[in-house]
Design an enzyme around this catalytic site. Structure first.
Site, mmCIF file in Angstrom:
data_model
loop_
_atom_site.group_PDB
_atom_site.id
_atom_site.type_symbol
_atom_site.label_atom_id
_atom_site.label_comp_id
_atom_site.label_asym_id
_atom_site.label_seq_id
_atom_site.Cartn_x
_atom_site.Cartn_y
_atom_site.Cartn_z
ATOM 1 N N CYS A 330 -6.173 -2.627 -4.376
ATOM 2 C CA CYS A 330 -5.811 -3.282 -5.634
ATOM 3 C C CYS A 330 -7.059 -3.607 -6.469
ATOM 4 O O CYS A 330 -7.729 -2.704 -6.945
ATOM 5 C CB CYS A 330 -4.939 -4.501 -5.363
ATOM 6 S SG CYS A 330 -3.997 -4.942 -6.834
ATOM 7 N N HIS A 427 -0.418 -2.946 -1.697
ATOM 8 C CA HIS A 427 -0.697 -3.893 -0.616
ATOM 9 C C HIS A 427 0.218 -3.567 0.546
ATOM 10 O O HIS A 427 1.312 -3.045 0.348
ATOM 11 C CB HIS A 427 -0.416 -5.325 -1.066
ATOM 12 C CG HIS A 427 -1.275 -5.759 -2.202
ATOM 13 N ND1 HIS A 427 -2.626 -5.982 -2.052
ATOM 14 C CD2 HIS A 427 -0.994 -5.969 -3.497
ATOM 15 C CE1 HIS A 427 -3.121 -6.342 -3.226
ATOM 16 N NE2 HIS A 427 -2.153 -6.335 -4.120
HETATM 17 N N1 LIG Z 1 -3.876 -8.221 -6.485
HETATM 18 C C1 LIG Z 1 -4.953 -7.786 -7.102
HETATM 19 O O1 LIG Z 1 -5.938 -7.411 -6.482
HETATM 20 C C2 LIG Z 1 -4.920 -7.824 -8.631
HETATM 21 C C3 LIG Z 1 -6.058 -7.092 -9.284
HETATM 22 C C4 LIG Z 1 -6.283 -7.495 -10.736
HETATM 23 N N2 LIG Z 1 -6.685 -8.858 -10.853
HETATM 24 C C5 LIG Z 1 -5.061 -7.187 -11.584
HETATM 25 O O2 LIG Z 1 -4.309 -8.063 -11.930
HETATM 26 O O3 LIG Z 1 -4.833 -6.057 -11.923
#
Ligand SMILES: NC(=O)CC[C@H](N)C(=O)O
Length: 485
Positions: A330, A427
């Protein structure tokens, strides 16, 4: 509706895990039970099948209770991000970003309403609730504004069991001190001593003292269980995600600890592999030359990118590239981009054009207002295996780069996998035993480690629930729950 609330003498005494066990035991006994926690503060969230966000713990507890997780099980979720602010998620949807002062001033009434609404909704489908408190119920300075402990017990009109963690010491003082300071002490109908190590019989005298001093029964002393294989939820649990393997030539996995790290539950599956040593790196100097370098999710990708740039992570990544397996999940994946744009600051830091670590040619990330929250599944082709993976996505960033997609979700490519560099928004990717085994196979082969054949282990919920139940006076728990308040 009936139910029981688990409160703790402090954070991380194991409340979530006790609730998880209760959910499974009640479900085994035929109760129509659901988990509930009014408000969570965590960057680990769970995606319901309708694509809404709740705290991970209630999602996992719903699985333990064998019911579908819904937003009513955790109506308020606060996700801390950069600049001392938090994103407020109400009934699974992003509401706004606020700092703590504003939140307390503006949200109290709204929060209470949300809690009442959620409890009323749950009452339509369930007969019993397992309610989790938060932090300590004895924060006297917050008594008139708290919406997580006794306020909830009162509104749901349920008895409370107070859990204390004996591992950290001070168990008598923490129980007696908590009872002396909390409002509604009469609601506390039982005590649980958690994370006990050693011979439980040696604690007999302790039990007698607690019962005679407080007048409240000790319902059980639960021995610590090492490899319960159930996800942990809040960031205190991060300390637990490390491991020194006793296997010779073990695989070395280093995890970059971003200041705004999120979704660290993605790393937990590696704890199930006894031939992996897991270390955290807070600085580039901590990284060394591992077999796998993992960059987990982040609540604020740009802020963490800047942190790692200062640390000169870019040079380190170039040094390791092609040799070490570099994995970005992510936000960690987004760091590999050439450029990132967040014109409106949806990720926390407004910027038109921020240079990324440029590991993936022509990859660009654009943070969008619309948060992508959904479950996803796809097929991944590893060296010797093709596996089906299911997981969930929670991000604002939209990625444009289609060369070497990691997986195919229908006819859409997702992520990136080439030359030992793997990135994905998914995830739960390594949670899947087959996927994890296929990913680790070439590394094990190179290190002459045996490649285990994925075998199905006993349901971890059953194992954990059985453990808890065998150390509790379960009949007394039921009696407390079914008694009128
Ligand atoms: N869960 C995350 O790693 C989110 C990654 C990033 N902050 C986004 O919103 O795209």
């Amino acid at each position: 509706m009936r139910g029981i609330m688990i409160q703790g003498t402090s954070s991380d005494v194991g409340k979530s895990m006790i609730c998880t066990a209760f959910c499974r035991i009640f479900s085994d006994e035929g109760f129509e039970v659901a988990p509930f926690k009014s408000q969570n503060m965590s960057n680990n969230s769970y995606v319901t099948i309708l694509g809404e966000e709740i705290g991970r713990a209630q999602g996992v507890q719903a699985e333990a209770a064998r019911v579908l997780a819904t937003v009513d099980m955790n109506p308020i979720l606060l996700k801390p991000e950069s600049g001392m602010k938090s994103q407020v998620i109400l009934f699974g949807k992003k509401l706004e970003t606020m700092d703590g002062m504003d939140y307390r001033a503006q949200f109290y009434e709204k929060g209470l309403k949300a809690i009442d609404q959620a409890l009323a909704n749950l009452a339509q489908d369930f007969t019993h609730l397992v309610i989790e408190g938060a932090g300590s119920p004895a924060e006297v300075n917050l008594n008139d504004r708290e919406i997580v402990n006794m306020t909830v017990a009162k509104r749901a009109d349920v008895p409370v069991i107070l859990v204390a963690d004996i591992e950290r010491g001070g168990v008598f003082a923490s129980i007696i001190g908590t009872l002396a300071l909390i409002p509604e002490k009469q609601r506390v109908k039982g005590l649980i001593i958690n994370k006990f190590r050693g011979d439980v019989q040696l604690f007999e005298e302790g039990i007698r003292f607690l019962e005679s001093y407080t007048g409240i029964p000790v319902l059980g002393v639960i021995p610590h269980m090492d490899r319960h294989e159930i996800e942990q939820e809040d960031s205190l649990g991060v300390q637990a995600v490390q491991q020194i393997s006793r296997v010779e030539h073990a695989i070395e996995l280093v995890v970059c600890k971003h200041p705004y790290m999120s979704n660290f539950t993605d790393i937990e599956p590696f704890l199930k592999e006894p031939d992996i040593t897991i270390r955290w790196a807070e600085t580039v100097a901590d990284i060394g030359h591992p077999d796998i370098l993992l960059l987990p999710g982040t609540k604020s990708t740009i802020a963490d990118l800047r942190y790692w740039k200062q640390q000169k992570l870019g040079a380190k990544l170039s040094e390791l590239y092609g040799d070490t397996w570099i994995v970005g999940l992510c936000g960690g994946f987004q760091l590999f981009a050439e450029t990132l744009t967040d014109s409106q600051g949806y990720d926390g830091t407004a910027v038109e054009n921020e240079e990324g670590f440029s590991l993936i040619p022509s990859m660009h990330v654009e943070f969008q207002k619309q948060k992508m929250v959904r479950r996803q599944r796809g097929t991944v082709k590893f060296e010797h295996a093709e596996v089906e993976v299911a997981g969930y996505e929670i991000h604002h960033g939209k990625v444009t780069a289609s060369a070497y997609p990691l997986m195919h979700c229908g006819d859409i490519g997702e992520g990136y996998f080439h030359n030992r560099l793997l990135g994905t928004h998914l995830h739960g990717f390594f949670q899947d035993l087959h996927c994890r085994t296929a990913f680790l196979a070439p590394i094990r082969r190179q290190k002459n480690l045996p490649i285990p054949s994925p075998e199905v282990v006993k349901d971890p919920f059953d194992r954990w629930a059985g453990h808890v139940k065998s150390h509790l006076d379960w009949e007394k728990v039921i009696e407390i729950m079914e008694a009128d308040q």
